[in-house]
Design an enzyme around this catalytic site. Structure first.
Site, short mmCIF file in Angstrom:
data_model
loop_
_atom_site.label_atom_id
_atom_site.label_comp_id
_atom_site.label_asym_id
_atom_site.label_seq_id
_atom_site.Cartn_x
_atom_site.Cartn_y
_atom_site.Cartn_z
N ARG A 41 7.36 -21.96 47.36
CA ARG A 41 7.15 -21.57 45.96
C ARG A 41 5.68 -21.53 45.58
O ARG A 41 5.27 -20.75 44.71
CB ARG A 41 7.93 -22.53 45.05
CG ARG A 41 8.01 -22.07 43.58
CD ARG A 41 9.03 -22.90 42.82
NE ARG A 41 9.23 -22.46 41.45
CZ ARG A 41 8.71 -23.08 40.37
NH1 ARG A 41 7.97 -24.14 40.53
NH2 ARG A 41 8.94 -22.60 39.16
N ILE A 67 7.69 -17.70 36.07
CA ILE A 67 8.58 -17.86 37.23
C ILE A 67 9.60 -18.88 36.74
O ILE A 67 9.24 -19.89 36.12
CB ILE A 67 7.80 -18.36 38.48
CG1 ILE A 67 8.71 -18.55 39.70
CG2 ILE A 67 7.05 -19.65 38.21
CD1 ILE A 67 7.92 -18.88 41.01
N SER A 68 10.88 -18.62 36.94
CA SER A 68 11.92 -19.51 36.40
C SER A 68 11.84 -20.90 37.03
O SER A 68 11.34 -21.07 38.14
CB SER A 68 13.31 -18.92 36.65
OG SER A 68 13.43 -17.64 36.09
N GLN A 69 12.39 -21.86 36.30
CA GLN A 69 12.51 -23.23 36.81
C GLN A 69 13.38 -23.22 38.08
O GLN A 69 14.40 -22.51 38.11
CB GLN A 69 13.18 -24.04 35.70
CG GLN A 69 13.29 -25.51 35.94
CD GLN A 69 14.09 -26.18 34.83
OE1 GLN A 69 14.24 -25.63 33.74
NE2 GLN A 69 14.60 -27.35 35.13
N PRO A 70 13.03 -23.97 39.12
CA PRO A 70 13.83 -23.97 40.34
C PRO A 70 15.32 -24.26 40.10
O PRO A 70 16.18 -23.63 40.71
CB PRO A 70 13.18 -25.07 41.19
CG PRO A 70 11.75 -25.05 40.76
CD PRO A 70 11.77 -24.74 39.29
#
Ligand code: SAH
Length: 222
Positions: A41, A67-70
């Site tokens: 990431r 970028i979205s949260q994992p």
């Protein structure tokens, strides 16, 4: 600039901790967790965020996007139920991270982004990484008719409603995962196209995405 440093043991260690954190939050699909464990990431983030790359947080990626949260990436990926060789459309390429997770799951990935600068930067990054993901510039609320139908469609921006074009571009038996709500909060939905004219839908928990803009999304002067 994206972090060009290679994947180190330290990064790998932090990533395993992140996978464990996401697992504890309720993600059970081992294939999703394995994919999360394989994609670096930090390589999708600006250098200043490298230290935070393996914390479970959304992060800015430029052009006012994130970028979205994992956990969110894992949740959407799990709901999508991707199988080897499936043709998958992602709406909202952003950094390209989610697209790589889908590719790691064995999908043939098509992804579309409406921010030109982000599209160019991400297309170059994915190419450099040796990824086979096909990235397009345009309004993803209209889908990608030239490559339809898709086995799965994943929308990674918050929609006011389900775009008709995306339902039309789903195979019969195909699944669409999309967050639907207002600009503040959305409910994750999974819609299954059960016949030419019928769909079945399920609703899951609340999330907060950046808005899906476009003809069948939010109309905005942005
Ligand atoms: N999946 C991304 C997260 C993206 S954030 C990742 O893994 O990094 C949502 C993205 O959707 C933003 O980049 C935004 O520009 C894009 N977007 C919003 N509306 C769109 C539309 N109509 N078509 C394509 N992309 C759109």
């Amino acid at each position: 600039m994206p972090d060009s440093t290679p994947d180190s043991f330290r990064h790998q260690g932090l990533r395993q901790q992140l996978v464990e954190e996401v697992r504890k939050k309720g993600i059970r699909d081992v294939r999703v967790l394995a994919a999360l464990g394989r994609v670096p990431r930090h390589a999708f983030l600006d250098n200043v965020f490298t230290e935070l790359a393996y914390t479970d947080q959304a992060m800015p990626i430029g052009s006012g996007q994130t970028i979205s949260q994992p956990y969110t990436v894992a949740f959407q990926t799990e709901l999508l139920g991707v199988e080897e060789r499936m043709k998958v459309l992602e709406v909202g390429t952003g950094s390209g991270y989610q697209a790589c997770i889908l590719e790691e799951m064995g999908a043939r990935v098509f992804s579309i982004e409406r921010q030109r600068a982000l599209f160019h930067a991400t297309r170059d990054r994915l190419k450099e990484m040796g990824r086979k993901i096909k990235v397009f510039f345009g309004d993803g609320t209209l889908g990608l008719p030239a490559f339809a139908p898709f086995d799965r469609i994943l929308v990674t921006a918050g929609a006011p409603s389900v775009p008709e074009a995306l339902l039309e571009q789903l195979k019969i038996g195909g699944w669409l995962v999309i967050p639907v709500g207002n600009e503040e909060i959305q409910k994750m939905m999974r819609i299954i196209r059960i016949s030419e004219s019928e769909v079945e839908s399920e609703t899951f928990e609340d999330f907060r995405f950046v808005p899906l803009l476009g003809q069948e999304g939010w109309r905005a002067i942005r």
